[in-house]
Design a protein around this motif. Sequence first.
Motif, PDB file in Angstrom:
ATOM      1  N   VAL A  36      50.749  41.639  42.681  1.00 53.35           N
ATOM      2  CA  VAL A  36      50.158  41.369  41.372  1.00 53.35           C
ATOM      3  C   VAL A  36      49.419  40.029  41.414  1.00 53.35           C
ATOM      4  O   VAL A  36      50.023  38.962  41.501  1.00 53.35           O
ATOM      5  N   LEU A  37      48.095  40.134  41.393  1.00 55.55           N
ATOM      6  CA  LEU A  37      47.231  38.951  41.454  1.00 55.55           C
ATOM      7  C   LEU A  37      47.087  38.321  40.075  1.00 55.55           C
ATOM      8  O   LEU A  37      47.346  38.973  39.091  1.00 55.55           O
ATOM      9  N   LYS A  38      46.604  37.072  40.001  1.00 57.12           N
ATOM     10  CA  LYS A  38      46.342  36.236  41.137  1.00 57.12           C
ATOM     11  C   LYS A  38      47.603  35.488  41.555  1.00 57.12           C
ATOM     12  O   LYS A  38      47.770  35.132  42.718  1.00 57.12           O
ATOM     13  N   HIS A  63      48.621  46.615  48.699  1.00 62.39           N
ATOM     14  CA  HIS A  63      47.578  46.923  47.722  1.00 62.39           C
ATOM     15  C   HIS A  63      47.600  45.842  46.643  1.00 62.39           C
ATOM     16  O   HIS A  63      48.648  45.313  46.316  1.00 62.39           O
ATOM     17  N   PHE A  64      46.417  45.544  46.115  1.00 63.21           N
ATOM     18  CA  PHE A  64      46.328  44.447  45.145  1.00 63.21           C
ATOM     19  C   PHE A  64      45.920  44.943  43.771  1.00 63.21           C
ATOM     20  O   PHE A  64      44.982  45.725  43.638  1.00 63.21           O
ATOM     21  N   ILE A  65      46.643  44.490  42.783  1.00 62.25           N
ATOM     22  CA  ILE A  65      46.224  44.764  41.413  1.00 62.25           C
ATOM     23  C   ILE A  65      46.167  43.442  40.668  1.00 62.25           C
ATOM     24  O   ILE A  65      46.755  42.438  41.084  1.00 62.25           O
ATOM     25  N   ARG A  66      45.456  43.461  39.584  1.00 57.94           N
ATOM     26  CA  ARG A  66      45.258  42.219  38.860  1.00 57.94           C
ATOM     27  C   ARG A  66      45.678  42.420  37.424  1.00 57.94           C
ATOM     28  O   ARG A  66      45.267  43.366  36.774  1.00 57.94           O
ATOM     29  N   LEU A  67      46.508  41.516  36.927  1.00 56.21           N
ATOM     30  CA  LEU A  67      46.894  41.534  35.525  1.00 56.21           C
ATOM     31  C   LEU A  67      46.411  40.249  34.897  1.00 56.21           C
ATOM     32  O   LEU A  67      46.489  39.188  35.504  1.00 56.21           O
ATOM     33  N   LYS A  68      45.926  40.360  33.700  1.00 61.53           N
ATOM     34  CA  LYS A  68      45.468  39.141  33.056  1.00 61.53           C
ATOM     35  C   LYS A  68      45.940  39.114  31.609  1.00 61.53           C
ATOM     36  O   LYS A  68      45.664  40.026  30.853  1.00 61.53           O
ATOM     37  N   SER A  69      46.703  38.063  31.273  1.00 62.48           N
ATOM     38  CA  SER A  69      47.184  37.990  29.895  1.00 62.48           C
ATOM     39  C   SER A  69      47.393  36.567  29.379  1.00 62.48           C
ATOM     40  O   SER A  69      47.774  36.379  28.236  1.00 62.48           O
ATOM     41  N   TYR A  70      47.110  35.566  30.230  1.00 68.69           N
ATOM     42  CA  TYR A  70      47.385  34.192  29.801  1.00 68.69           C
ATOM     43  C   TYR A  70      46.135  33.368  29.533  1.00 68.69           C
ATOM     44  O   TYR A  70      45.172  33.391  30.290  1.00 68.69           O
ATOM     45  N   LEU A  71      46.155  32.606  28.414  1.00 66.87           N
ATOM     46  CA  LEU A  71      45.132  31.598  28.159  1.00 66.87           C
ATOM     47  C   LEU A  71      45.871  30.303  27.860  1.00 66.87           C
ATOM     48  O   LEU A  71      46.802  30.295  27.064  1.00 66.87           O
TER      49      LEU A  71
END
Length: 219
Positions: free
Chosen positions: A68-70, A99-107
């Motif tokens: 789970v990137l980054k 395998h790479f996946i990307r999650l984005k949820s933080y600011l």
Amino acid sequence: SKTWQLLGYDINDDWPGYSLDLFSYPAHYSGDIDCVIIPHGVIMDRTERLARNIMDDLGDHDIVVLCVLKGGYQFCADLVDRIKALSRNSDRTIPMRVHFIRLKSYLNDQSTEDLHILGAEDLSFLAGKNVLIVEAIVGTGKTMKTLLKHVEAFRPKMIKVAGLLVKRVPHNSACLPDYVGFEIPDRFVVGYALDYNEYFRDLNHICVISESGKMKYKI
Ligand code: HPA
Ligand code: MG
């Protein structure tokens, strides 16, 4: 309220951390961090042991590592390295894909509501495999729960989750990793690929960001 059971190497809420004077770190971050809470060497030692625990459970069948990137890239790279070392020194070796996946949820230091999963559209190659999801940090566990549901739909043989850090936040019983490196207090940490607005990934130790660091790199 949840009674904490010991999941990983436990770092207490009142642990003040190590003084920055004890270790080396990039000079461009002086003033931006308060203390070291997990030195790089300790991370590496703990990772070596996690690799063995993982191989004991998953080492009977092809493994697909889902990184789970980054934030997970460093932990994943080091963990895969240790698993490879075990495989080299054993007569029972297991093919492993990464395998790479990307999650984005933080600011800034806040989690936002909408979670984006990138690179997870077609995971049909997971069918019948032993899947190891590798994450740097687990907070409420909501992200992990969403991801697990997504992965389960592709019918792997087994799914396990390795989390380097689990934060003791309220309501994080939603979902906990099977393998935990360290339990940490509910403070914002950086380093070892964990970022604050993309800064601090180039720091080896896991550190607590300072108030002035938060201000300096705020968006
Ligand atoms: N640091 C960096 N990224 C994070 C954290 C943290 O403490 N918690 C969730 N994402
Ligand atoms: Mg981040």
